[in-house]
Design a protein around this motif. Structure first.
Motif, PDB file in Angstrom:
ATOM      1  N   ASP A  91      33.064 105.360  66.867  1.00 53.87           N
ATOM      2  CA  ASP A  91      34.422 105.815  66.540  1.00 53.87           C
ATOM      3  C   ASP A  91      34.899 106.846  67.553  1.00 53.87           C
ATOM      4  OD1 ASP A  91      34.669 104.150  64.350  1.00 53.87           O
ATOM      5  OD2 ASP A  91      34.209 105.708  62.878  1.00 53.87           O
ATOM      6  N   GLN A  92      34.027 107.767  67.920  1.00 57.35           N
ATOM      7  CA  GLN A  92      34.391 108.799  68.897  1.00 57.35           C
ATOM      8  C   GLN A  92      34.658 108.166  70.265  1.00 57.35           C
ATOM      9  OE1 GLN A  92      34.847 112.007  68.049  1.00 57.35           O
ATOM     10  NE2 GLN A  92      35.547 112.450  70.107  1.00 57.35           N
ATOM     11  N   ASP A  94      35.590 105.143  70.872  1.00 59.21           N
ATOM     12  CA  ASP A  94      36.759 104.268  70.783  1.00 59.21           C
ATOM     13  C   ASP A  94      38.058 105.052  70.929  1.00 59.21           C
ATOM     14  OD1 ASP A  94      37.700 101.642  70.570  1.00 59.21           O
ATOM     15  OD2 ASP A  94      38.147 101.903  68.446  1.00 59.21           O
ATOM     16  N   GLN A  95      38.053 106.320  70.599  1.00 58.87           N
ATOM     17  CA  GLN A  95      39.252 107.144  70.705  1.00 58.87           C
ATOM     18  C   GLN A  95      39.535 107.573  72.149  1.00 58.87           C
ATOM     19  OE1 GLN A  95      39.157 110.396  67.899  1.00 58.87           O
ATOM     20  NE2 GLN A  95      38.198 109.101  66.363  1.00 58.87           N
TER      21      GLN A  95
END
Length: 114
Positions: A91-92, A94-95
């Motif tokens: 998630d990190q 992907d940002q």
């Protein structure tokens, strides 16, 4: 960097859907999507080819603990912890989009003939 190693990296990026190859006279490689649509996660997963479902436990604990229920429960807890850690990690990544790494006037092409 050797030519063969670079080709391996380019093939991984192509297989990951991040670049496309053109075999024409003026061919080469280019991004398959706009740079702002490609994240560090995309690059990481294309190059590493590792996902959280590839986590394999050695099952050594079954030789230490005689209770199979304890072993199964412990392995489930470990798997869940790794799954959550991978999810947070991805998630990190992907940002973080690749265009963040470039100056506004830095995007362009290179004329290799010059």
């Amino acid at each position: 960097m050797s030519d063969s190693y670079l080709k391996k990296i380019l093939m991984k990026l192509k297989k990951g859907g991040l670049i496309v190859a053109s075999a024409s006279k003026n061919g080469g490689y280019q991004l398959a999507r706009p740079i702002g649509a490609i994240s560090i996660k995309d690059v990481f997963t294309a190059l590493q080819q590792l996902t959280d479902d590839q986590l394999e436990l050695s099952h050594l604990d079954q030789y230490i603990f005689p209770d199979p229920n304890h072993v199964a429960q412990s392995e489930q807890e470990i798997s869940q912890a790794f799954h959550q850690a991978f999810a947070a990690f991805y998630d990190q990544l992907d940002q973080f989009k690749l265009d963040h790494l470039l100056k506004e006037d830095a995007v362009g092409t290179i004329d290799w003939a010059e």
